[in-house]
Design a protein around this motif. Sequence first.
Motif, short mmCIF file in Angstrom:
data_model
loop_
_atom_site.label_atom_id
_atom_site.label_comp_id
_atom_site.label_asym_id
_atom_site.label_seq_id
_atom_site.Cartn_x
_atom_site.Cartn_y
_atom_site.Cartn_z
N PHE A 113 -3.16 -7.27 -5.74
CA PHE A 113 -2.75 -5.95 -6.23
C PHE A 113 -2.38 -5.04 -5.06
O PHE A 113 -1.32 -4.39 -5.05
N GLU A 114 -3.23 -4.99 -4.05
CA GLU A 114 -2.99 -4.12 -2.91
C GLU A 114 -1.75 -4.55 -2.12
O GLU A 114 -0.98 -3.71 -1.63
N LEU A 115 -1.54 -5.87 -2.00
CA LEU A 115 -0.38 -6.37 -1.26
C LEU A 115 0.92 -6.16 -2.03
O LEU A 115 2.00 -6.12 -1.42
N SER A 116 0.83 -6.02 -3.34
CA SER A 116 2.02 -5.91 -4.18
C SER A 116 2.46 -4.48 -4.44
O SER A 116 3.60 -4.25 -4.84
N ARG A 117 1.56 -3.52 -4.23
CA ARG A 117 1.89 -2.15 -4.57
C ARG A 117 2.83 -1.53 -3.54
O ARG A 117 2.75 -1.85 -2.35
N GLN A 181 1.32 -12.51 -12.80
CA GLN A 181 2.45 -11.71 -13.29
C GLN A 181 2.00 -10.32 -13.70
O GLN A 181 2.69 -9.32 -13.43
N THR A 182 0.84 -10.23 -14.34
CA THR A 182 0.32 -8.94 -14.78
C THR A 182 0.01 -8.05 -13.58
O THR A 182 0.41 -6.88 -13.53
N ILE A 183 -0.71 -8.60 -12.61
CA ILE A 183 -1.12 -7.83 -11.45
C ILE A 183 0.08 -7.35 -10.64
O ILE A 183 0.16 -6.17 -10.24
N MET A 184 1.03 -8.23 -10.39
CA MET A 184 2.18 -7.84 -9.57
C MET A 184 3.05 -6.81 -10.28
O MET A 184 3.56 -5.88 -9.65
N PHE A 185 3.21 -6.95 -11.60
CA PHE A 185 4.02 -5.98 -12.34
C PHE A 185 3.35 -4.61 -12.33
O PHE A 185 3.99 -3.59 -12.08
N ILE A 186 2.04 -4.58 -12.60
CA ILE A 186 1.31 -3.30 -12.61
C ILE A 186 1.38 -2.64 -11.24
O ILE A 186 1.65 -1.45 -11.11
N CYS A 210 -7.74 -7.60 -16.36
CA CYS A 210 -7.47 -9.04 -16.38
C CYS A 210 -8.72 -9.84 -16.72
O CYS A 210 -8.65 -10.85 -17.42
N ALA A 211 -9.86 -9.35 -16.22
CA ALA A 211 -11.13 -10.07 -16.47
C ALA A 211 -11.45 -10.15 -17.95
O ALA A 211 -11.98 -11.15 -18.44
#
Length: 217
Positions: A113-117, A181-186, A210-211
Amino acid sequence: MSTTSEEPAWKQRAVERSTRAAKLRAEQRVERFLDAAQAIIMEKGTTDFTVQEVVDRSRQSLRSFYQHFDGKHELLLALFEDALQRATEQIRAAASGRPDPLDRLKVAVQLLFELSRPDPDAQRPLFTDFAPQLLLSHPAEVKAAHAPLLALFTELMAQAEDAGRLRGSIKPRRAAALVMQTIMFIAQSNDVSEDGTAHPITADEAWDFCAIGVTRT
């Protein structure tokens, strides 16, 4: 009487030595092109550059460039794949220090998440400019580039499943793909409004969401 036409051992060794040397030289030339392109991207803050600029910066020839790459697209793809591989190694290293499989998965999700934001202080045009275009024009290449990351998340999901922490109705690889996919999109759409009134989603919130979907209650 034997009719084998095997080459003498000395000749095989000589050929192997020559092949290794040629491969090493090719790898070094490729690295020089990649380093040159990366330096230009960092300076310009964009992937808007020419092959000739890369050739000039690397101090190699245009002929040599086209011996290793079909064109600029393939060069950018190589840089994109390399960046994803480094991110995968970073996530694996961070997650490996946790003894509990669910904790390892949590660390991996939060770091992804942090790397994708989006980060206004970090110029990442390979992800902000090139990747969205690549997704539309070459989805198969995007899938291949993400393969190492998917393999890592599948491995972490399988470990959680073995520990009885994953929902029985979902398979590790499918769960990994859904979570990624969910994490990167968010993360990529997690912008702050201009007036500062928005409350960006945090890594903890992303993991909690996600959990709920993949773990046993």
